[in-house]
Enzyme design. Sequence first.
Site, PDB file in Angstrom:
ATOM      1  N   ARG A 145      -8.494  10.614   0.598  1.00  0.00           N
ATOM      2  CA  ARG A 145      -8.770   9.782  -0.586  1.00  0.00           C
ATOM      3  C   ARG A 145      -9.662  10.460  -1.610  1.00  0.00           C
ATOM      4  O   ARG A 145     -10.454  11.334  -1.279  1.00  0.00           O
ATOM      5  CB  ARG A 145      -9.477   8.488  -0.118  1.00  0.00           C
ATOM      6  CG  ARG A 145      -8.655   7.616   0.813  1.00  0.00           C
ATOM      7  CD  ARG A 145      -7.713   6.761   0.037  1.00  0.00           C
ATOM      8  NE  ARG A 145      -6.814   5.986   0.873  1.00  0.00           N
ATOM      9  CZ  ARG A 145      -6.294   4.817   0.505  1.00  0.00           C
ATOM     10  NH1 ARG A 145      -6.592   4.280  -0.652  1.00  0.00           N
ATOM     11  NH2 ARG A 145      -5.451   4.193   1.296  1.00  0.00           N
TER      12      ARG A 145
ATOM     13  N   SER B  42       0.835  -1.195   0.000  1.00  0.00           N
ATOM     14  CA  SER B  42       0.000   0.000   0.000  1.00  0.00           C
ATOM     15  C   SER B  42       0.875   1.253   0.000  1.00  0.00           C
ATOM     16  O   SER B  42       1.914   1.288   0.653  1.00  0.00           O
ATOM     17  CB  SER B  42      -0.892   0.028   1.237  1.00  0.00           C
ATOM     18  OG  SER B  42      -1.698  -1.117   1.266  1.00  0.00           O
TER      19      SER B  42
HETATM   20  C1  OXD Z   1      -4.568  -0.036   0.395  1.00  0.00           C
HETATM   21  C2  OXD Z   1      -5.575   0.639  -0.434  1.00  0.00           C
HETATM   22  O1  OXD Z   1      -3.847  -0.887  -0.132  1.00  0.00           O
HETATM   23  O2  OXD Z   1      -6.365   1.452   0.087  1.00  0.00           O
HETATM   24  O3  OXD Z   1      -4.469   0.249   1.605  1.00  0.00           O
HETATM   25  O4  OXD Z   1      -5.621   0.344  -1.639  1.00  0.00           O
HETATM   26 MN    MN Z   2      -4.438  -1.384  -2.118  1.00  0.00          MN
END
Ligand code: OXD
Ligand code: MN
Length: 598
Positions: free
Chosen positions: A381, A255
Site C-alpha cells: 500500500r 475492493s
Molecule cells: C479495501 C480498501 O476496500 O483497503 O479493502 O480500501
Molecule cells: Mn475500500
Amino acid sequence: MFDELSSIENPHVRSWLEEVATLTKPSNIHICDGSEEEKAALTAQALDAGELEELNKEELPGCVLHRTAQNDVARVEHLTFICTNEEKAAGPNNNWMAPNEAKEKASKIFDGVMEGRTMYVVPYVMGPIGSPYSKVGVEVTDSIYVVLNMRIMTRMGSRALDQLGPDSEDFNRGLHSTADRNPDRRYIMHFPEENTIWSVGSGYGGNVLLSKKCFALRIASWLGRKEGWMAEHMLILGIEDPEGRTTYVAAAFPSACGKTNLAMLIPPESMKGYKIWTVGDDIAWMHIGDDGRLWAINPENGFFGVVPGTNMKTNPNAMITVQKNTIYTNVVLKSDGTVWWESHDDPAPTEGALDWKGNPWTPDMKEEDGSPKKGAQPNSRFTAPASQCPSIAPNWEDPKGVPISAIIFGGRRARVAPLVYEARDWQHGVYIGATMASERTAAQYGKQGEVRRDPMAMLPFCGYNMADYFQYWLDIGKRIPNPPKIFHVNWFRTDEEGKFLWPGFGENLRVLEWIVDRATTPEKTENAQETPIGLVPTTSSINIEGLETTQEQLEDLLKIDPKEWKAEVESQNEFLDKFGEDLPKEIREEQGKLKDAL
Ligand code: OXD
Ligand code: MN
C-alpha cells in the site's frame, strides 16, 4: 491518576482514556497534537527502532518504508466481529459476538499490553473541519506507524478535540494494540451500540487505522441509519465538461476493482476539454441537502491505495501523488533507496533489491511451486495526502460536500453484465446494488469464474444486518426529493476468447459521459433503450470514435443474453435466501419483474 491526561478538557474523553490506560498499563502517554514537530520526532523514533526506513531524499522526499509482519498483510474478515446485544442486528453478513464475551476475551489480551510502551492518543476528525457532517474519533494505539498513517488519512491532532468541544460524548472510541501480532489472538471488534472499536494483534492498515473501514464504514453505516444519512464504500468524483459544468457521481466497486484509478481518471486525448476532479477514492458520507438532493463528503484526508498495478498508464495522478510525503508498506526497496512493485513503469531491479520481507530479491526468483516470486506484497500500500493529488477537486473540503447526480455500482463480470445500464427508478437501483457481484479471475484470488455477491461493495463493511441495510436504502430513497439516478457498469466484459472488449482506464470517461447525459438531461430519450434489466445505451450513444473498439464489439458489450440473465437471477438466490423473511419484499418484487421480463 494519569497526569498526562489532565490536559484533556472533555471529561468523557478523559474518563474513557483513563479506563483504557488502566487496562493497557502504558509506561508513557502521548497525546498527539498533529504538529510538524511531532511528526518529525515520531518519525525519527520509528526510524531508530527500525519500524520505518527512510527512502531516497532527492527522489522521494518525506517518504518512508514500512514492512508488516509476514502473517499480517490484509484485512481479516474471519476475525472481524460486530458485537451487538442482539445477534440478529449483526445479520448473516457479519460474524457476531456478544459484547460482554468480546470484551472479556479481548481484555485478557489488552491487560498490560502497553507495559514498557507508549500509549498514543490520536484525536481525529472524519470529514472537513467544521463540516456539520464530520465526526470525531479518538484512537488509542501503541504503534507509531498507526499514528503516522492516521496523520495522513485523517485531520488529526488538537483541532479534533476543539471540534468535539468541552462536553460532547459524540466521538468514536477506538482502542488498538499491535500486541504480539499472533493471528490466534487477533480480533477486530465493533460495538456499534457504544460507538466503540477494539482491535488487537494486527499492524495492517485496514485492521488498525480505525478511522477507515472500522469507523467510517462499519460504525458509520450504523450511525447513518440511526441519524438519517448514508455511509458508503464509494469514490466521489466530478466530471467537468467542455462547457465548464461539473457533475458529481459516487461509485461503489468491490475492493481492488479500480476505484482509486477511476477516481483519478485522466481524460483521453479524444475528449479534450473534459476534466475529472477527485473528491474521494474509497468512502462517501451522504446527506439529504436542503435542496432535496443527496450531498456527499469524503470523510478521509488521504489515500490508502493498493500499490501493485499502479503506473503511469493505469493511474498517472496516483503516481504523482506518491512521489513525496508517502508511507509505503510492503514494497520492494531498491539499492538507491527508491521503491518498486510489480507492473511499475521502471524495469524490475536486477541487483541489490530487497523484497517486502526484507530479503534479497531478483525478478527471476521462483516460489516453491515454480511461480514467479513477487517482490512487493500483492496488497502492498501507499498512504499519501489527498491534497497532493493533481486531480484533487478544488472544493473537496467544502463543508457541505458535493451534490451527487448519479450513483454507480460495478463489478468484474466476464459475461452477463453489459458495459453500462441504468436503473428504471430508485427501487430498481437498490435491487441492482443488492445483487452486485464480481467474478474471481485467474489473475485474482480463489476459484476462477466463481461469483461473489458483494452488495453495494459493502459486504465486508456493513456494520449491521444487510437485510435492514437494503430496507434503509429503500426507505431513504423515498425521503430524497431529487434522488441521484442509479447505474451499473462493467469494464471487464470479454469476448469468446476471453479478451477484454472494452479498453478501460481513461476511456471509461466515454461511459461516464453517457451516465452524465442520462442523469442531467432526463428529457432526452433517444440515447437509451428499455430492456428487461433496465435502460441500456443505444449503440450510437456511446462514443467510440478513435478507439480500436468496433461497432460489433460495442454491440457485444451492450448485449443482454436472456439465457445468461435467467441463470444470473437464479444464482442471486443463493445469497438473498440467507436473509430469509428479513429480506425486503421490494427486492423480491424487482427480482420477479426481471424474471417475468426475461
Ligand atoms: C479495501 C480498501 O476496500 O483497503 O479493502 O480500501
Ligand atoms: Mn475500500
